[in-house]
Design a protein around this motif. Structure first.
Motif, PDB file in Angstrom:
ATOM      1  N   LEU A   1      -9.249  -3.650  -9.821  1.00 12.54           N
ATOM      2  CA  LEU A   1      -8.018  -2.855  -9.705  1.00 12.54           C
ATOM      3  C   LEU A   1      -7.727  -2.623 -11.323  1.00 12.54           C
ATOM      4  CD1 LEU A   1      -6.028  -4.700  -7.152  1.00 12.54           C
ATOM      5  CD2 LEU A   1      -7.014  -2.518  -6.753  1.00 12.54           C
TER       6      LEU A   1
ATOM      7  N   ASN B   1      -1.566   2.575  -2.947  1.00 12.57           N
ATOM      8  CA  ASN B   1      -2.893   1.865  -3.307  1.00 12.57           C
ATOM      9  C   ASN B   1      -3.359   1.006  -2.250  1.00 12.57           C
ATOM     10  OD1 ASN B   1      -4.991   0.679  -4.695  1.00 12.57           O
ATOM     11  ND2 ASN B   1      -4.022   0.691  -6.505  1.00 12.57           N
ATOM     12  N   PRO B   2      -4.267   1.435  -1.349  1.00 11.68           N
ATOM     13  CA  PRO B   2      -4.701   0.670  -0.172  1.00 11.68           C
ATOM     14  C   PRO B   2      -5.421  -0.531  -0.848  1.00 11.68           C
ATOM     15  CG  PRO B   2      -4.788   2.691   0.327  1.00 11.68           C
ATOM     16  CD  PRO B   2      -4.526   2.962  -1.314  1.00 11.68           C
ATOM     17  N   MET B   3      -6.014  -0.327  -1.467  1.00 14.68           N
ATOM     18  CA  MET B   3      -6.818  -1.439  -1.891  1.00 14.68           C
ATOM     19  C   MET B   3      -6.122  -2.584  -2.379  1.00 14.68           C
ATOM     20  SD  MET B   3      -9.643  -2.918  -2.800  1.00 14.68           S
ATOM     21  CE  MET B   3     -11.152  -1.578  -2.613  1.00 14.68           C
TER      22      MET B   3
ATOM     23  N   GLY C   1      -4.736  -4.314   0.406  1.00 15.18           N
ATOM     24  CA  GLY C   1      -5.472  -4.991   1.189  1.00 15.18           C
ATOM     25  C   GLY C   1      -5.824  -6.595   0.225  1.00 15.18           C
ATOM     26  N   VAL C   2      -5.861  -6.335  -1.043  1.00 16.84           N
ATOM     27  CA  VAL C   2      -5.880  -7.700  -2.054  1.00 16.84           C
ATOM     28  C   VAL C   2      -4.900  -8.515  -1.821  1.00 16.84           C
ATOM     29  CG1 VAL C   2      -5.830  -8.271  -4.397  1.00 16.84           C
ATOM     30  CG2 VAL C   2      -7.546  -6.588  -3.575  1.00 16.84           C
TER      31      VAL C   2
ATOM     32  N   ALA D   1     -12.017  -6.690  -7.018  1.00 19.93           N
ATOM     33  CA  ALA D   1     -11.754  -5.488  -6.444  1.00 19.93           C
ATOM     34  C   ALA D   1     -11.860  -4.444  -7.524  1.00 19.93           C
ATOM     35  CB  ALA D   1     -10.437  -5.596  -5.473  1.00 19.93           C
TER      36      ALA D   1
ATOM     37  N   ALA E   1       0.763  -1.169  -0.121  1.00 17.43           N
ATOM     38  CA  ALA E   1       0.061  -0.036  -0.135  1.00 17.43           C
ATOM     39  C   ALA E   1       0.897   1.247   0.132  1.00 17.43           C
ATOM     40  CB  ALA E   1      -0.928   0.056   1.256  1.00 17.43           C
TER      41      ALA E   1
END
Length: 463
Positions: free
Chosen positions: A461, A396-398, A401-402, A459, A391
């Motif tokens: 992305l 990119n926090p998403m 997390g992924v 998600a 992240a």
């Protein structure tokens, strides 16, 4: 004053009792010069085990010359300590009579080890050159399955009836010039040669002569069936701290003895064998011919190529997602790699536990649950670090997390596969040490790619 021969031998060894490079080079130089007397003088003071090591250290083309230089110094004791591949190479240089002479001077198990690796025709020539008594003993041993107690046992043992006294046993030992010289206990048998107890030499030496053997012996003993696998024999020696054990045939009659010095070799061989099987490296012996090593390793590399294609097909299925967000291509191998390492750790523990009878049907579920808890703890730790790092690096926090979720999932899969795969192979009578790594690696790679790319797709992305 120290023996000069011992001083000369000691100078050939380093602090770890290994032959020094300078000493080996000196022997090779003498052989290259055709100076057999110098080569023999250098090697003669060495212990038989060190002479065996010397044959492994010199180049293959010098071994015949070294054997000729040593002459009668190349005896049964040296062959008993020698690497199997080097031993086979040297035996090819000898005629049947010479091999028979060496084999007859060895313990039965060592003689069997020589003949079982020879071509059938050559082995028969050697057997014909032996005395009838030795030939019968070795032919009987060769009739048992490979790597069984029957191949491992020695025929020379001391057995007495239970109605004797200590005085009679002592007289028997003194009056038999052909008696085996190395033994730790005396076996007590009935009229049908069925073992009924054992008696340690220390008990014999410290007991009054009029005491009956039946009153002195220990009736409880560990008996080894003649067809038991040598690995299982080693486990029994470890479990019950045995020094020696009687080997019995299918009718329960005493036919041989196995001693702990034989078991030490078996434990070492089996432990090394399992490690090499896990890697698909075959025998893993540096003296093995190059072509034999190539055949063994190439087979497993081809199998791995097939499993890698399965994993790559998963990546191909998510090509549109990767095209939208190219950084996924760089991160995907990390998920698979960490999962693979976690699976290898668990698999190594499981294979060892199966080999030592620690992992059985009774505790399989408990072991799987234990490894899942370990995997969960490791997964949370590694996934958190990877997620935060990703992240921050890619802003990119998403994405963080992924990849954290995918890594946790794959490490959990690795924990399960690392136990379940070896257990299933063992249940279906396949050697888990041979096949586990291929299936565990395929599982962690495939599930790692699938989990990460599926989550990334869900998600949404994009770059």
């Amino acid at each position: 004053m120290a023996d000069p021969d011992l001083q000369e031998a000691a100078s050939a060894l380093d602090a770890d009792d290994r032959l020094t490079g300078a000493f080996v080079a000196q022997v090779i130089a003498a052989l290259d010069d055709g100076d057999n007397e110098a080569a023999r003088a250098l090697a003669e003071p060495l212990h038989p085990a060190d002479i065996a090591d010397l044959f492994e250290q010199v180049p293959a083309h010098d071994r015949a010359g070294l054997a000729a230089a040593l002459g009668d110094k190349l005896d049964a004791e040296v062959f008993a300590e020698m690497n199997e591949w080097v031993k086979s190479e040297l035996l090819d240089l000898l005629d049947a009579g010479q091999v028979a002479e060496i084999a007859q001077a060895l313990d039965t198990d060592d003689a069997v080890a020589i003949l079982e690796d020879m071509d059938a025709g050559d082995a028969q020539d050697v057997l014909r050159a032996m005395t009838p008594e030795d030939r019968a003993a070795i032919e009987e041993a060769l009739s048992y399955p490979e790597e069984s107690a029957g191949r491992l046992m020695q025929r020379d043992l001391v057995a007495v009836p239970e109605d004797w006294t200590v005085a009679q046993v002592t007289a028997f030992l003194h009056e038999r010039p052909d008696l085996q010289t190395d033994f730790w206990e005396i076996f007590v048998v009935d009229e049908g040669m069925l073992p009924v107890g054992t008696m340690r030499l220390s008990w014999l030496l410290t007991t009054p002569p009029d005491i009956a053997v039946a009153d002195l012996m220990q009736r409880d003993q560990t008996l080894i069936p003649v067809d038991m696998d040598q690995e299982e024999v080693a486990l029994r020696f470890q479990k019950y701290a045995l020094i020696s054990a009687a080997v019995v045939d299918l009718k329960g009659r005493l036919v041989g003895v196995i001693t702990v010095d034989d078991i030490v070799h078996i434990i070492q061989e089996e432990a090394g064998e399992d490690i090499l099987k896990l890697s698909g490296a075959g025998d893993g012996d540096i003296n093995e011919p190059v072509f034999d090593t190539y055949k063994t390793r190439s087979r497993w590399l081809i199998v791995n190529l097939g499993t890698a294609m399965v994993s790559s097909s998963v990546i191909a299925a998510f090509a549109p997602t990767i095209e939208k967000f190219v950084v996924l291509a760089a991160l995907t191998p990390i998920v698979a790699s960490v999962g693979g390492n976690a699976g290898t750790q668990t698999m190594a523990v499981a294979v060892r536990a199966l080999a030592t009878n620690q992992l059985t049907e009774a505790n399989t579920r408990r072991t799987i649950w234990r490894e899942l808890r370990v995997a969960a703890a490791n997964g949370l730790t590694v996934a958190t670090l990877m997620g935060i790092g990703t992240a921050l690096v890619f802003q990119n926090p998403m994405l963080g997390g992924v990849i954290a979720a995918a890594m946790l999932f794959n490490i959990l899969v690795a924990g399960m596969a690392g136990v379940i795969v070896p257990v299933l192979l063992d249940r279906f009578n396949f050697d888990p040490a041979v096949s586990s790594s291929v299936f565990v690696t395929m599982t962690t790679d495939t599930m790692g790619f699938l989990g990460f790319l599926w989550l990334a797709t869900r998600a949404g992305l994009t770059g």
